[in-house]
Design an enzyme around this catalytic site. Sequence first.
Site, PDB file in Angstrom:
ATOM      1  N   HIS A 311       1.070  -1.138   0.069  1.00  0.00           N
ATOM      2  CA  HIS A 311      -0.244   0.321  -0.217  1.00  0.00           C
ATOM      3  C   HIS A 311       0.933   1.212  -0.022  1.00  0.00           C
ATOM      4  O   HIS A 311       2.185   1.540   0.648  1.00  0.00           O
ATOM      5  CB  HIS A 311      -0.898  -0.082   1.219  1.00  0.00           C
ATOM      6  CG  HIS A 311      -2.192   0.804   0.942  1.00  0.00           C
ATOM      7  ND1 HIS A 311      -2.147   2.377   1.410  1.00  0.00           N
ATOM      8  CD2 HIS A 311      -3.332   0.839   0.485  1.00  0.00           C
ATOM      9  CE1 HIS A 311      -2.801   2.718   1.365  1.00  0.00           C
ATOM     10  NE2 HIS A 311      -3.921   2.399   0.742  1.00  0.00           N
ATOM     11  N   ASP A 369      -7.903  -5.895  -0.103  1.00  0.00           N
ATOM     12  CA  ASP A 369      -8.315  -6.388  -0.653  1.00  0.00           C
ATOM     13  C   ASP A 369      -8.196  -8.274  -0.906  1.00  0.00           C
ATOM     14  O   ASP A 369      -8.179  -8.708  -1.700  1.00  0.00           O
ATOM     15  CB  ASP A 369      -7.728  -5.556  -1.897  1.00  0.00           C
ATOM     16  CG  ASP A 369      -8.387  -4.877  -1.832  1.00  0.00           C
ATOM     17  OD1 ASP A 369      -9.735  -4.647  -2.342  1.00  0.00           O
ATOM     18  OD2 ASP A 369      -7.855  -3.395  -3.254  1.00  0.00           O
TER      19      ASP A 369
HETATM   20  N1  CMC Z   1       3.688  -7.062  -4.877  1.00  0.00           N
HETATM   21  C1  CMC Z   1       5.262  -7.191  -4.986  1.00  0.00           C
HETATM   22  N2  CMC Z   1       6.257  -6.002  -5.172  1.00  0.00           N
HETATM   23  C2  CMC Z   1       5.945  -5.126  -4.638  1.00  0.00           C
HETATM   24  C3  CMC Z   1       4.511  -5.156  -4.330  1.00  0.00           C
HETATM   25  C4  CMC Z   1       3.380  -6.141  -4.502  1.00  0.00           C
HETATM   26  N3  CMC Z   1       1.741  -6.009  -4.262  1.00  0.00           N
HETATM   27  N4  CMC Z   1       3.210  -3.964  -4.104  1.00  0.00           N
HETATM   28  C5  CMC Z   1       4.773  -3.105  -3.842  1.00  0.00           C
HETATM   29  N5  CMC Z   1       5.791  -4.029  -4.465  1.00  0.00           N
HETATM   30  C6  CMC Z   1       7.261  -4.009  -3.838  1.00  0.00           C
HETATM   31  C7  CMC Z   1       7.710  -2.903  -5.252  1.00  0.00           C
HETATM   32  O1  CMC Z   1       8.108  -3.279  -6.535  1.00  0.00           O
HETATM   33  C8  CMC Z   1       8.740  -2.102  -5.144  1.00  0.00           C
HETATM   34  O2  CMC Z   1       9.904  -2.966  -4.967  1.00  0.00           O
HETATM   35  P1  CMC Z   1      11.395  -2.546  -4.715  1.00  0.00           P
HETATM   36  O3  CMC Z   1      11.990  -1.017  -3.918  1.00  0.00           O
HETATM   37  O4  CMC Z   1      12.354  -3.435  -5.494  1.00  0.00           O
HETATM   38  O5  CMC Z   1      11.724  -1.625  -6.931  1.00  0.00           O
HETATM   39  C9  CMC Z   1       8.644  -2.009  -3.054  1.00  0.00           C
HETATM   40  O6  CMC Z   1       7.532  -2.503  -2.732  1.00  0.00           O
HETATM   41  C10 CMC Z   1       8.053  -0.664  -3.246  1.00  0.00           C
HETATM   42  O7  CMC Z   1       7.180   0.001  -4.009  1.00  0.00           O
HETATM   43  P2  CMC Z   1       6.390   0.459  -4.583  1.00  0.00           P
HETATM   44  O8  CMC Z   1       6.113   0.373  -5.808  1.00  0.00           O
HETATM   45  O9  CMC Z   1       6.976   2.161  -4.640  1.00  0.00           O
HETATM   46  O10 CMC Z   1       4.668   1.099  -4.034  1.00  0.00           O
HETATM   47  P3  CMC Z   1       3.707   1.540  -4.438  1.00  0.00           P
HETATM   48  O11 CMC Z   1       3.119   2.851  -2.802  1.00  0.00           O
HETATM   49  O12 CMC Z   1       3.985   2.677  -5.090  1.00  0.00           O
HETATM   50  O13 CMC Z   1       2.470   1.000  -4.938  1.00  0.00           O
HETATM   51  C11 CMC Z   1       0.989  -0.807  -4.621  1.00  0.00           C
HETATM   52  C12 CMC Z   1       1.630   0.760  -4.089  1.00  0.00           C
HETATM   53  C13 CMC Z   1      -0.790  -0.507  -4.089  1.00  0.00           C
HETATM   54  C14 CMC Z   1      -0.315   0.129  -6.198  1.00  0.00           C
HETATM   55  C15 CMC Z   1       1.468  -1.806  -5.012  1.00  0.00           C
HETATM   56  O14 CMC Z   1       2.106  -1.542  -3.830  1.00  0.00           O
HETATM   57  C16 CMC Z   1       0.125  -2.682  -5.538  1.00  0.00           C
HETATM   58  O15 CMC Z   1       0.677  -2.867  -6.504  1.00  0.00           O
HETATM   59  N6  CMC Z   1       0.092  -3.837  -5.142  1.00  0.00           N
HETATM   60  C17 CMC Z   1      -0.561  -4.763  -5.272  1.00  0.00           C
HETATM   61  C18 CMC Z   1      -2.210  -4.375  -5.588  1.00  0.00           C
HETATM   62  C19 CMC Z   1      -3.062  -3.919  -4.556  1.00  0.00           C
HETATM   63  O16 CMC Z   1      -3.236  -5.026  -4.051  1.00  0.00           O
HETATM   64  N7  CMC Z   1      -3.780  -2.876  -3.806  1.00  0.00           N
HETATM   65  C20 CMC Z   1      -4.577  -2.546  -3.047  1.00  0.00           C
HETATM   66  C21 CMC Z   1      -4.383  -1.668  -2.754  1.00  0.00           C
HETATM   67  S1  CMC Z   1      -5.313  -1.692  -1.305  1.00  0.00           S
HETATM   68  C22 CMC Z   1      -6.913  -1.183  -2.382  1.00  0.00           C
HETATM   69  C23 CMC Z   1      -6.984   0.629  -2.541  1.00  0.00           C
HETATM   70  O17 CMC Z   1      -7.276   1.416  -2.221  1.00  0.00           O
HETATM   71  O18 CMC Z   1      -7.345   0.799  -3.277  1.00  0.00           O
END
Ligand code: CMC
Length: 435
Positions: A311, A369
């Site tokens: 998140h 989720d």
């Molecule tokens: N699986 C694998 N790796 C992950 C995931 C995941 N679900 N989420 C983040 N990472 C990794 C990401 O690749 C990055 O790695 P590195 O530092 O090596 O490059 C690190 O963790 C930091 O992540 P980020 O991409 O900077 O995080 P963000 O804040 O941009 O993204 C997110 C947040 C929710 C979009 C992401 O965690 C994600 O895509 N999760 C899966 C989708 C999901 O479950 N979404 C629902 C969110 S809660 C409901 C809502 O409010 O909508």
Amino acid sequence: MSAPAKRSVTITLDGSNKSTTLPLLSGSVGPDVFDIRKLYADLGVFTFDPGYGATASCDSKITYIDGDEGILLYRGYPIEQLAENSNFLEVCYLLLNGELPTETEGKAFELGVMRHTMLHEQLRTFYNGFRRDAHPMAVMCGVVGALSAFYHDSLDIHDAESRRISAFRLIAKLPTIAAWAHKYTIGQPFVYPRNDLTYAENFLYMFHAVPAEEYKVNPILSKAMDLIMILHADHEQNASTSTVRLAGSTGANPFACIAAGIASLWGPAHGGANEAVLKMLEEIGHVDNIKAFLADVKDKDNHTKLMGFGHRVYKNYDPRAKIMQKACHDVLEELGIKGDPLLDLAVELEKIALSDPYFVERKLYPNVDFYSGIILKAMGFPVSMFTALFAVSRTVGWVSQWKEMIEDPAQRIGRPRQIYTGAPKRDFVPASQRS
Ligand code: CMC
């Protein structure tokens, strides 16, 4: 408004004699923020924050999240207490008005919302324009946007009564719109709302009932539905809420703004994640395959994500996920679903991921989720409806945030800037002279 600055930060631009002092603003809780509004005027530079990870885009009194501690408050009340003691319409009142209602206020509010559950009859025919296999979110984007073509009398955003009626209409009509999107897909007659039922019961009724048979709402399902709606009601300045605010900042009508929010929610990184979690669990198929799946997730060249994990704000357990996990176990037990293979798989996947250094180091925990799809599936909803249900529940949050913004005298059009990295100014070359 935020409290006046007691501290400030002074920035001096290297290699120039320019400097500026920026006030540090304090909210009621949470980290302080630098007010950078005069940065460009004083220093001639902007800030750069793609994805807005370090930027407060507005001043709000509605929802507070402490991502490090895993805390979520609606108008100051912890989500756990609201989930345990309140109901969805009471939470709607709280989000919209700032305080919990008295019994009389609560009853009047319920009556007010439930009087708006029907759709303009001509909207029925609007559905016929969609293909039968349309995704419910596609239908919702279209039908909610179309509300502005049917309810002209409440479009004056500068009139408080119009804003109130639009808020009631949106909260009341979204369940009807979502239930009819489903009925249209499966070819069953649309079921008209029943205002003697609770908000959650009415939705289940419109979704499951058919005119040919009597339908009694299962109290286990309506209790779970109400809880799911409370958990999804608002979540601060997430992507869809920011979309609603940005659209609303231009003066667009509330129906158009909420349609924009629905479009933004649809993506798998946001509200579409509940659908994606279930698809992921089905693809993994068996606990024996978890290891290989997580290897794919950790492989940078493979764009697989562990859906339902991570998140932008929570760097701890999402408090909604904890409540959802318990509700999921309770509902499956109450419905007599023993040993659901997807739930067993989810529990094992969560356990393994939470002890895996990849997820531990990145502070990736289950979000709301991760379990919501399993509970919704057990409640008889098709996977394609999961995100639509999120949209129904989040409408009150979007409307509350939109209303707060419109009522803020300091409100301006949202207009981010950029660093331009394209070609500098150059002269046009006729096609015959281009190489
Ligand atoms: N699986 C694998 N790796 C992950 C995931 C995941 N679900 N989420 C983040 N990472 C990794 C990401 O690749 C990055 O790695 P590195 O530092 O090596 O490059 C690190 O963790 C930091 O992540 P980020 O991409 O900077 O995080 P963000 O804040 O941009 O993204 C997110 C947040 C929710 C979009 C992401 O965690 C994600 O895509 N999760 C899966 C989708 C999901 O479950 N979404 C629902 C969110 S809660 C409901 C809502 O409010 O909508």
